[in-house]
Design an enzyme around this catalytic site. Structure first.
Site: not given
Length: 280
Positions: A19, A73, A100, A166, A170
Site C-alpha cells: 500500500i 517518497d 493510493n 488535479y 485523475k
C-alpha cells in the site's frame, strides 16, 4: 443453505499487500482491513514515524500480523523500481498493489497554476503510479496471481473549475487503469479503479497548505465519506472470487451527486456522522 454456502469471497489470507500512501487516510484504513484478513503488509510512505506507529498498532492488535515498513517518497521512481529487490524474502512477492499515494496542491484557475505544484502532482499521482504498476505487475503475471487497485477520484470522471491539474492527473489514472485492464486481459491479474467523492481525510489540509479553516469548509454541513468507507471498498474488490473483476467504483456521500453538486444539509436521517478516525 446458508448465505456463505451460496457465495464465497476469495480467501486472501497470507497474501502480500503493498500500500502506497499508507501513513494516513485511505491507505491507513486499508492497512487495518487487510491485516484483519491475515494479509502480509508492505507499508509505503514518506513519514517513517507514522509507518512505524501504524505497524506497531497493527501488530499489537493482531498478534500474528506480519508488517514491513518501506519509508520512501513515491516520486523517487528509482526507489520504486528497486523496491522488489529491497524487500525481505517473506514480502517480496506482492499479490495486491494498492496505488493510493496522491495529492492535490492548491485550487487555482488555470492561468495561475504553480509550476512546482503541477510537477509534484503529475509525478505523485500519475508517473509514480504507472512505475509502481509496471514494477509489481511483472511478478503477478509470472506467478499467475495478482490485483492492482488504483485510487482515483471523481475528478477523474468530472472536471471542475480551479482543479485543472488535479483533474488531469485523475483522468490519467482512470485511463491508465482501463488500458492496463486491456493489457492484462489474458492473465489472472485483476485491475480496479476506485473513485471517491468528498472524503474527509488529510486531503484538503494538504491542498490548502494546512489552512485548517479552508479545509474544514470543504466538509461543512455535509456527512462526508470516511477513510474507512473507502477501505471497505478496497477490501471488497480484493475479495471477490477470482473470476470476478470489479472494474470501477464511483462512490459519493449521500448528499453529493456531482463534483460540484453538493447539498449541505448537515447530518440527516439515515446518514449519521461516520467515525473518521484514521484520517490523520
Amino acid at each position: 443453505m446458508s448465505i456463505s454456502e451460496l457465495y464465497q469471497p476469495l480467501d486472501i489470507s497470507g497474501w502480500t499487500v503493498l500500500i502506497t500512501g499508507a501513513s494516513s487516510g485511505f491507505g491507513w484504513a486499508a492497512a487495518w482491513r487487510f491485516a484483519e484478513l491475515g494479509c502480509k503488509l508492505v507499508l509505503v510512505a514518506r513519514r517513517t514515524d507514522r509507518l512505524r506507529e501504524l505497524a506497531a498498532e497493527i501488530c499489537t492488535k493482531y498478534k500474528e500480523a506480519r508488517v514491513h515498513c518501506a519509508p520512501l517518497d513515491v516520486c523517487d521512481v528509482d526507489k520504486i523500481e528497486s523496491l522488489p529487490f529491497m524487500l525481505p524474502p517473506e514480502f517480496a512477492q506482492v499479490d495486491i498493489l494498492v496505488n493510493n499515494a496522491g495529492l492535490a496542491l492548491g485550487k487555482l484557475p488555470v492561468q495561475d497554476n504553480v509550476t512546482a505544484n503541477v510537477l509534484t502532482m503529475m509525478q505523485t499521482n500519475v508517473s509514480s503510479l504507472i512505475v509502481a504498476t509496471a514494477t509489481f505487475s511483472k511478478g503477478m503475471v509470472a506467478r499467475g496471481r495478482g490485483h492492482i487497485i488504483n485510487i482515483g477520484s471523481i475528478a477523474g470522471h468530472e472536471a471542475y473549475a480551479n482543479g485543472s491539474v488535479y483533474c488531469a492527473t485523475k483522468h490519467a489514472v482512470t485511463a491508465f487503469t482501463t488500458a492496463a485492464r486491456h493489457d492484462l486481459v489474458g492473465t489472472p491479474v485483476r485491475v480496479t479503479c476506485i473513485s471517491p467523492g468528498f472524503a474527509e481525510t488529510e486531503f484538503s489540509l494538504v491542498r490548502f497548505g494546512n489552512d485548517t479553516d479552508k479545509a474544514a469548509a470543504v466538509y461543512s454541513n455535509l456527512v462526508s465519506l470516511s477513510a474507512k468507507d473507502i477501505a471497505d471498498q478496497i477490501v471488497y474488490v480484493a475479495t471477490r472470487p477470482a473470476h470476478v473483476q470489479i472494474a470501477d467504483i464511483i462512490c459519493w456521500p449521500t448528499n453529493q451527486a456531482g463534483a460540484t453538486n453538493i447539498a449541505r444539509v448537515g447530518p440527516s436521517l439515515g446518514a449519521p456522522s461516520p467515525d473518521s478516525s484514521g484520517s490523520k
